[in-house]
Design an enzyme around this catalytic site. Structure first.
Site, PDB file in Angstrom:
ATOM      1  CG  HIS A  64      -6.298 -10.011 -27.115  1.00 57.07           C
ATOM      2  ND1 HIS A  64      -5.862 -11.183 -27.919  1.00 57.07           N
ATOM      3  CD2 HIS A  64      -5.218  -9.234 -27.048  1.00 57.07           C
ATOM      4  CE1 HIS A  64      -4.753 -10.963 -28.628  1.00 57.07           C
ATOM      5  NE2 HIS A  64      -4.513  -9.604 -28.241  1.00 57.07           N
ATOM      6  CB  CYS A  78      -6.953 -15.475 -26.189  1.00 60.08           C
ATOM      7  SG  CYS A  78      -7.618 -14.336 -27.374  1.00 60.08           S
ATOM      8  CD  GLN A 106      12.341   1.421  -3.464  1.00 57.08           C
ATOM      9  OE1 GLN A 106      12.743   2.176  -4.222  1.00 57.08           O
ATOM     10  NE2 GLN A 106      11.063   1.175  -3.118  1.00 57.08           N
ATOM     11  N   GLY A 155      10.848   0.772  -7.030  1.00 54.21           N
ATOM     12  CA  GLY A 155      11.207   1.965  -7.387  1.00 54.21           C
ATOM     13  C   GLY A 155      11.823   2.081  -8.667  1.00 54.21           C
ATOM     14  CB  CYS A 206      -3.532 -14.726 -30.216  1.00 59.31           C
ATOM     15  SG  CYS A 206      -4.222 -14.663 -28.630  1.00 59.31           S
ATOM     16  N   GLY A 259       0.753  -1.173   0.012  1.00 58.08           N
ATOM     17  CA  GLY A 259      -0.074  -0.048  -0.041  1.00 58.08           C
ATOM     18  C   GLY A 259       0.777   1.339  -0.140  1.00 58.08           C
ATOM     19  N   GLY A 260       2.204   1.149   0.153  1.00 55.54           N
ATOM     20  CA  GLY A 260       2.838   2.334   0.266  1.00 55.54           C
ATOM     21  C   GLY A 260       2.897   3.134  -1.198  1.00 55.54           C
ATOM     22  CG  ASP A 301       2.836  -5.998 -10.341  1.00 49.90           C
ATOM     23  OD1 ASP A 301       2.029  -4.914 -10.282  1.00 49.90           O
ATOM     24  OD2 ASP A 301       3.903  -5.701  -9.753  1.00 49.90           O
TER      25      ASP A 301
END
Length: 372
Positions: free
Chosen positions: A339, A310, A193, A220, A308, A92-93, A270
């Site tokens: 997709h 998908c 960091q 960072g 693809c 959450g920082g 992510d």
């Protein structure tokens, strides 16, 4: 958590992470489910069409709404969301840093105002662990002192020193909780960091990697620096990270970023890019990006990407998706997101296969040739 390296090809790694809820094969991209849902999708969509073994939820957002105690009462994240595989929750920082105009950082933690109602909150290293214990995530991230780049050397030094102090407090608190029988199936990662400064990155990594964490993240980056600076920093900092634990590069990035950083030894990623870009009409393909709202697609019978596999590419035409987007039909957001996430996760599978077969360099060359 169990972790093993299945194969190396140069610096690229194919690994397996076993949590209480899933077996995660790396390199892995984690779809972002900020408030407990990947935007426009539900758990059934994820399991049917994308099949991630791990997704990310956001501690800041889940704490503010519906509240981590509510999530705990509803059986924690897995039961609440009906997504049965692994969750990673960030500390959450970053959100406290990026979403609020009135953030104050002191030695004890971060004071911020809610972007929802303006209420004041204080995150300490211990509090963010308590929140994530309530959420029940498989991997939790600790509170760190994140700064934007470029930054003055004095502020970077302050950031890494505070991050280390918070990391020492965090691991002591978390291991004490586990000794009490709380969070015994959860794992915890520290966040390195130091901006793009090699000495600061080495200092941060060396200090943190001496602590009893289950894995380590590089934080960072992708916060204003040039891409090559990011790549050079990752190549440098991974030298000081333990071989036998997962390496996670936070908030990155484009398909090119994934390929370049897998080549530099990163296991986990992510980013909101595939989901956010889908909602804005940008779709990723094996030959680069397309903007589906373009007039040239109005009568195009081809799929988004002929290569693809998908559900969207196997079922619908570019013309239909162009129509849905231009008509502002909500169905488009679901199809575009399916997709893009399929493309990202399939890219990771292709890299894993290339590493296992000792042909990662050839894969990387072919990846760029297809986009030229």
């Amino acid at each position: 958590m169990e972790f093993q390296i299945d194969k190396k090809d140069g610096n690229a790694r194919a690994c397996t992470i076993q949590t209480a809820h899933s077996t995660i094969q790396t390199p892995v991209f984690m779809p972002v489910g900020t408030v407990g849902a990947v935007k426009s999708l539900d758990a059934s969509d994820l399991q049917s069409f994308i099949q991630p073994q791990i997704i990310l939820a956001n501690t800041y957002h889940m704490y503010l709404r519906p509240g981590d105690q509510t999530v705990a009462k509803m059986g924690k994240l897995h039961s609440f969301t009906r997504f049965p595989k692994s969750f990673l929750t960030d500390s959450g920082g970053f959100q406290a840093f990026s979403l609020s105009d009135n953030v104050k950082i002191d030695e004890g933690g971060i004071t911020f105002r809610s972007h929802i109602d303006g209420s004041k909150h204080y995150f300490t290293p211990q509090k963010v662990i308590d929140i994530q214990l309530n959420l029940g995530s498989d991997i939790m991230m600790i509170l760190d002192d994140l700064i934007a780049l470029p930054a003055e050397q004095k502020r970077i030094k302050e950031s890494i020193e505070r991050t280390t102090r918070w990391a020492e407090a965090s691991i002591a608190y978390f291991r004490a909780k586990q000794a009490e029988g709380i969070g015994t199936e959860q794992n915890i990662f520290a966040i390195i960091q130091g901006g793009t400064d090699r000495a600061f990155r080495e200092k941060s990594a060396t200090e943190l990697c001496q602590l009893d964490y289950d894995g380590f993240a590089i934080g960072g980056l992708s916060v204003g620096e040039a891409n090559q600076d990011m790549y050079d920093t990752v190549a440098w900092v991974t030298r000081f990270m333990p071989d036998g634990k997962p390496r996670y590069l936070m908030g990155v990035g484009t398909p090119e970023d994934l390929v370049e950083n897998v080549a530099r030894g990163v296991d986990m990623f992510d980013c909101v890019m595939p989901t956010r870009n889908a909602r804005n009409g940008t779709l990723f393909t094996s030959f680069g990006k397309i903007n589906i709202k373009a007039a040239r697609f109005k009568e195009d019978e081809a799929p988004i990407d002929p290569k693809c596999g998908c559900m969207v590419c196997q079922t619908y035409s570019r013309a239909y998706l162009c129509h849905l987007y231009r008509a502002k039909e909500l169905t488009y957001f679901r199809l575009g997101t399916i997709h893009n996430l399929y493309y990202y996760l399939n890219l990771m599978k292709q890299m894993r296969e290339a590493i296992l077969e000792s042909r990662f360099d050839q894969f990387k060359e072919a990846f760029y040739e297809a986009r030229s």
